[in-house]
Design a protein around this motif. Structure first.
Motif, mmCIF file in Angstrom:
data_model
loop_
_atom_site.group_PDB
_atom_site.id
_atom_site.type_symbol
_atom_site.label_atom_id
_atom_site.label_comp_id
_atom_site.label_asym_id
_atom_site.label_seq_id
_atom_site.Cartn_x
_atom_site.Cartn_y
_atom_site.Cartn_z
ATOM 1 N N GLN A 86 41.944 -29.846 -64.357
ATOM 2 C CA GLN A 86 40.609 -29.853 -64.955
ATOM 3 C C GLN A 86 39.649 -30.710 -64.131
ATOM 4 O O GLN A 86 39.937 -31.866 -63.839
ATOM 5 C CB GLN A 86 40.662 -30.408 -66.372
ATOM 6 C CG GLN A 86 39.305 -30.463 -67.032
ATOM 7 C CD GLN A 86 39.355 -31.039 -68.428
ATOM 8 O OE1 GLN A 86 40.361 -31.566 -68.857
ATOM 9 N NE2 GLN A 86 38.250 -30.955 -69.128
ATOM 10 N N PRO A 87 38.485 -30.149 -63.760
ATOM 11 C CA PRO A 87 37.506 -30.976 -63.053
ATOM 12 C C PRO A 87 36.938 -32.047 -63.987
ATOM 13 O O PRO A 87 36.512 -31.748 -65.096
ATOM 14 C CB PRO A 87 36.431 -29.985 -62.624
ATOM 15 C CG PRO A 87 36.626 -28.770 -63.462
ATOM 16 C CD PRO A 87 38.033 -28.776 -63.955
ATOM 17 N N GLU A 116 39.577 -34.574 -60.121
ATOM 18 C CA GLU A 116 40.251 -33.702 -61.072
ATOM 19 C C GLU A 116 41.343 -34.479 -61.783
ATOM 20 O O GLU A 116 41.953 -35.373 -61.208
ATOM 21 C CB GLU A 116 40.884 -32.508 -60.359
ATOM 22 C CG GLU A 116 39.886 -31.544 -59.767
ATOM 23 C CD GLU A 116 40.540 -30.353 -59.116
ATOM 24 O OE1 GLU A 116 41.728 -30.441 -58.743
ATOM 25 O OE2 GLU A 116 39.869 -29.325 -58.987
ATOM 26 N N ASP A 166 32.103 -37.825 -70.101
ATOM 27 C CA ASP A 166 30.749 -38.395 -70.188
ATOM 28 C C ASP A 166 30.735 -39.924 -70.172
ATOM 29 O O ASP A 166 29.761 -40.521 -69.725
ATOM 30 C CB ASP A 166 30.025 -37.908 -71.445
ATOM 31 C CG ASP A 166 29.409 -36.527 -71.256
ATOM 32 O OD1 ASP A 166 29.389 -36.023 -70.118
ATOM 33 O OD2 ASP A 166 28.961 -35.954 -72.265
ATOM 34 N N THR A 225 30.960 -37.237 -50.657
ATOM 35 C CA THR A 225 31.118 -36.641 -51.976
ATOM 36 C C THR A 225 32.569 -36.232 -52.180
ATOM 37 O O THR A 225 33.185 -35.672 -51.275
ATOM 38 C CB THR A 225 30.221 -35.398 -52.121
ATOM 39 O OG1 THR A 225 28.871 -35.763 -51.847
ATOM 40 C CG2 THR A 225 30.292 -34.821 -53.523
ATOM 41 N N GLY A 242 34.724 -34.571 -62.609
ATOM 42 C CA GLY A 242 33.380 -34.830 -62.106
ATOM 43 C C GLY A 242 33.382 -34.951 -60.605
ATOM 44 O O GLY A 242 34.370 -34.658 -59.941
ATOM 45 N N ILE A 243 32.266 -35.386 -60.093
ATOM 46 C CA ILE A 243 32.156 -35.683 -58.668
ATOM 47 C C ILE A 243 31.701 -37.130 -58.533
ATOM 48 O O ILE A 243 31.095 -37.688 -59.441
ATOM 49 C CB ILE A 243 31.181 -34.740 -57.929
ATOM 50 C CG1 ILE A 243 29.754 -34.893 -58.465
ATOM 51 C CG2 ILE A 243 31.641 -33.299 -58.014
ATOM 52 C CD1 ILE A 243 28.709 -34.229 -57.578
ATOM 53 N N ALA A 271 29.756 -36.643 -64.362
ATOM 54 C CA ALA A 271 30.737 -35.913 -65.159
ATOM 55 C C ALA A 271 30.563 -34.404 -65.054
ATOM 56 O O ALA A 271 29.438 -33.896 -65.045
ATOM 57 C CB ALA A 271 30.645 -36.343 -66.620
ATOM 58 N N ALA A 272 31.700 -33.697 -65.013
ATOM 59 C CA ALA A 272 31.688 -32.241 -64.968
ATOM 60 C C ALA A 272 31.829 -31.637 -66.365
ATOM 61 O O ALA A 272 31.572 -30.457 -66.540
ATOM 62 C CB ALA A 272 32.822 -31.738 -64.079
ATOM 63 N N SER A 273 32.272 -32.437 -67.330
ATOM 64 C CA SER A 273 32.414 -31.952 -68.703
ATOM 65 C C SER A 273 32.173 -33.108 -69.667
ATOM 66 O O SER A 273 32.245 -34.285 -69.285
ATOM 67 C CB SER A 273 33.799 -31.346 -68.935
ATOM 68 O OG SER A 273 34.786 -32.353 -68.981
ATOM 69 N N ILE A 308 35.367 -34.531 -55.240
ATOM 70 C CA ILE A 308 35.618 -33.936 -56.549
ATOM 71 C C ILE A 308 36.788 -34.692 -57.170
ATOM 72 O O ILE A 308 37.811 -34.909 -56.517
ATOM 73 C CB ILE A 308 35.966 -32.444 -56.416
ATOM 74 C CG1 ILE A 308 34.783 -31.685 -55.824
ATOM 75 C CG2 ILE A 308 36.384 -31.868 -57.770
ATOM 76 C CD1 ILE A 308 35.101 -30.251 -55.444
ATOM 77 N N GLU A 313 29.958 -41.192 -66.809
ATOM 78 C CA GLU A 313 28.689 -40.761 -66.196
ATOM 79 C C GLU A 313 27.869 -41.954 -65.706
ATOM 80 O O GLU A 313 27.598 -42.899 -66.452
ATOM 81 C CB GLU A 313 27.875 -39.959 -67.212
ATOM 82 C CG GLU A 313 26.558 -39.449 -66.693
ATOM 83 C CD GLU A 313 26.690 -38.294 -65.715
ATOM 84 O OE1 GLU A 313 25.767 -38.139 -64.896
ATOM 85 O OE2 GLU A 313 27.673 -37.544 -65.766
#
Length: 62
Positions: A12-13, A8, A34, A4, A15-16, A28-30, A6, A37
Motif C-alpha cells: 500500500q502506498p 510503501e 494523514d 523524492t 506517501g511520498i 500522505a497518499a491516503s 515513494i 502529512e
C-alpha cells in the motif's frame, strides 16, 4: 541521491517524501497516513519506519 521517494507499507502506498533544506517532508497518499502529512524526517528510512509504526497501530513517538 534522489530528491523524492515513494514510501510503501506492504503493497500500500503511504506517501511520498521530498527533500527540502531541513530534511524530507512527507505527503500522505491516503487518509490512513494523514497523521504524517507535512512532517519532516532526517532521511527516507526514518519516514518509512514512521509509516510502518502508524500502519501497525504503534505510537509514532519513539
Amino acid at each position: 541521491m534522489s530528491d523524492t521517494f515513494i514510501i510503501e507499507v506492504g503493497s500500500q502506498p503511504a506517501g511520498i517524501i521530498v527533500r527540502c533544506p531541513d530534511g524530507y517532508r512527507f505527503f500522505a497518499a491516503s487518509h490512513r497516513f494523514d497523521r504524517l502529512e507535512g512532517q519532516l524526517f532526517r532521511n527516507p528510512r526514518e519516514a518509512e519506519r514512521a509509516a510502518r509504526r502508524l500502519a501497525s497501530g504503534m505510537p509514532l513517538a519513539a
